[in-house]
Design an enzyme around this catalytic site. Structure first.
Site, PDB file in Angstrom:
ATOM      1  N   CYS A   1       0.845  -1.316  -0.264  1.00 58.69           N
ATOM      2  CA  CYS A   1      -0.232   0.094  -0.590  1.00 58.69           C
ATOM      3  C   CYS A   1       0.897   1.032  -0.035  1.00 58.69           C
ATOM      4  O   CYS A   1       1.644   1.554   0.670  1.00 58.69           O
ATOM      5  CB  CYS A   1      -1.028   0.176   1.713  1.00 58.69           C
ATOM      6  SG  CYS A   1      -2.172   1.562   1.278  1.00 58.69           S
TER       7      CYS A   1
ATOM      8  N   CYS B   1      -0.810   3.447  -6.476  1.00 60.58           N
ATOM      9  CA  CYS B   1      -2.249   3.172  -6.020  1.00 60.58           C
ATOM     10  C   CYS B   1      -1.559   1.612  -6.275  1.00 60.58           C
ATOM     11  O   CYS B   1      -1.971   1.528  -7.556  1.00 60.58           O
ATOM     12  CB  CYS B   1      -2.876   3.742  -5.619  1.00 60.58           C
ATOM     13  SG  CYS B   1      -4.700   2.365  -4.933  1.00 60.58           S
TER      14      CYS B   1
HETATM   15  N1  DGL Z   1      -4.353   0.379  -2.249  1.00 64.92           N
HETATM   16  C1  DGL Z   1      -3.094   1.215  -1.990  1.00 64.92           C
HETATM   17  C2  DGL Z   1      -2.357   1.885  -1.958  1.00 64.92           C
HETATM   18  O1  DGL Z   1      -1.439   1.711  -3.159  1.00 64.92           O
HETATM   19  C3  DGL Z   1      -4.379   2.395  -0.789  1.00 64.92           C
HETATM   20  C4  DGL Z   1      -5.322   3.626  -1.318  1.00 64.92           C
HETATM   21  C5  DGL Z   1      -6.992   3.600   0.134  1.00 64.92           C
HETATM   22  O2  DGL Z   1      -6.325   2.731   0.712  1.00 64.92           O
HETATM   23  O3  DGL Z   1      -6.683   4.987  -0.314  1.00 64.92           O
HETATM   24  O4  DGL Z   1      -2.055   3.601  -1.636  1.00 64.92           O
END
Ligand code: DGL
Length: 271
Positions: A71, A184
């Site tokens: 993440c 993301c």
């Molecule tokens: N998948 C996440 C990232 O890479 C989190 C996105 C979120 O929860 O806003 O930032």
């Protein structure tokens, strides 16, 4: 060896999938998706930091090491403090693949799409400064893609998703760009949507869409190989457990679809 993966929801599965399918990851895998608190990117930073600390502690307590913070948002907020706290745990973070794009771009700009938190955090800005490409990078939040990805009806929302992507891309003259960085881990779930929208805007545009999954997976396998070298008994048969922080039947379904694997154990960790 227990390998942990952590994301606010489904996004980290794009990294896990790459690690399994293309890098041969085969261990006891624990994937934690914080379905209760997703999305992170638009929430209060102190609140998000609190849930990240709690979730990483959970993975540490069940014996995961290494742990992939799959993440970008969690990495940009907390990776330094987590590394400080868990000195004996290998913590692999996720950063927008700006370097991958910078290494192969030719006189054109890079568009980085990420969550609002990632875009505003010092971590991404200092990476761009370090690469000395401040004038060649545009940063744009695209938080709604996370909400789309986690939505129950995601598969039937192509038009809405494409319209949202189009509204972002139309802010730029895509001819000026060589790369779009999906900063993301949820965004690669919409790679085909990006391709079709770009094609709709102008079929002649040549633009590479990159993300960090490959780099992270390679890094993870390097660490695992080192651990195996030191301790050849520390090898397990592949087994995947997915833990959510709320009851979420749709998550179970979508996880199987994304990973294209039926044999997955599901658990719910309620706070
Ligand atoms: N998948 C996440 C990232 O890479 C989190 C996105 C979120 O929860 O806003 O930032």
């Amino acid at each position: 060896m227990r390998v942990g993966f952590y994301d606010s929801g489904l996004g980290g599965l794009t990294v896990l999938k790459e690690a399994i399918e293309n890098e041969g990851l085969s261990q006891e895998i624990y994937y934690l998706g914080d379905t209760k608190n997703t999305p992170y990117g638009t929430k209060d930073e102190e609140f998000v930091k609190g849930v990240i600390r709690e979730n990483v502690e959970y993975l540490v307590n069940i014996g995961c090491n290494p742990i992939v913070i799959a993440c970008n948002t969690a990495t940009s907020l907390c990776i330094n403090e987590l590394r400080e706290k868990y000195k004996d745990i290998i913590l692999i973070g996720t950063e927008p693949a700006v370097k991958v794009a910078a290494d192969s771009k030719i006189n054109k700009k890079i568009l980085v799409l990420a969550t609002s938190i990632t875009v505003n955090q010092e971590k991404l800005h200092s990476l761009i400064n370090k690469l000395n490409i401040e004038d060649e990078v545009e940063l744009c939040p695209a938080d709604k893609l996370v909400t789309f990805a986690e939505n129950v009806n995601c598969n039937s929302m192509t038009k809405e998703i494409n319209n949202y992507i189009k509204s972002i891309l139309l802010k730029y003259n895509l001819n000026d760009f060589s790369h779009i960085v999906l900063g993301c881990t949820h965004f690669p779930l919409f790679r085909n949507n990006f391709k079709s929208v770009i094609n709709e805007i102008n079929p002649k545009i040549e633009i590479s869409i990159v993300d960090g999954a490959k780099g992270i997976s390679k890094n993870l396998i390097r660490y695992i190989d080192k651990i195996k070298e030191r301790d050849s008994n520390n090898i397990c048969k592949k087994n995947i457990t997915v833990i959510t922080t709320s009851e979420n039947k749709q998550f179970v379904l979508r996880t199987r679809q994304i990973l294209n694997i039926d044999e997955i154990n599901f658990q719910t960790k309620l706070h």
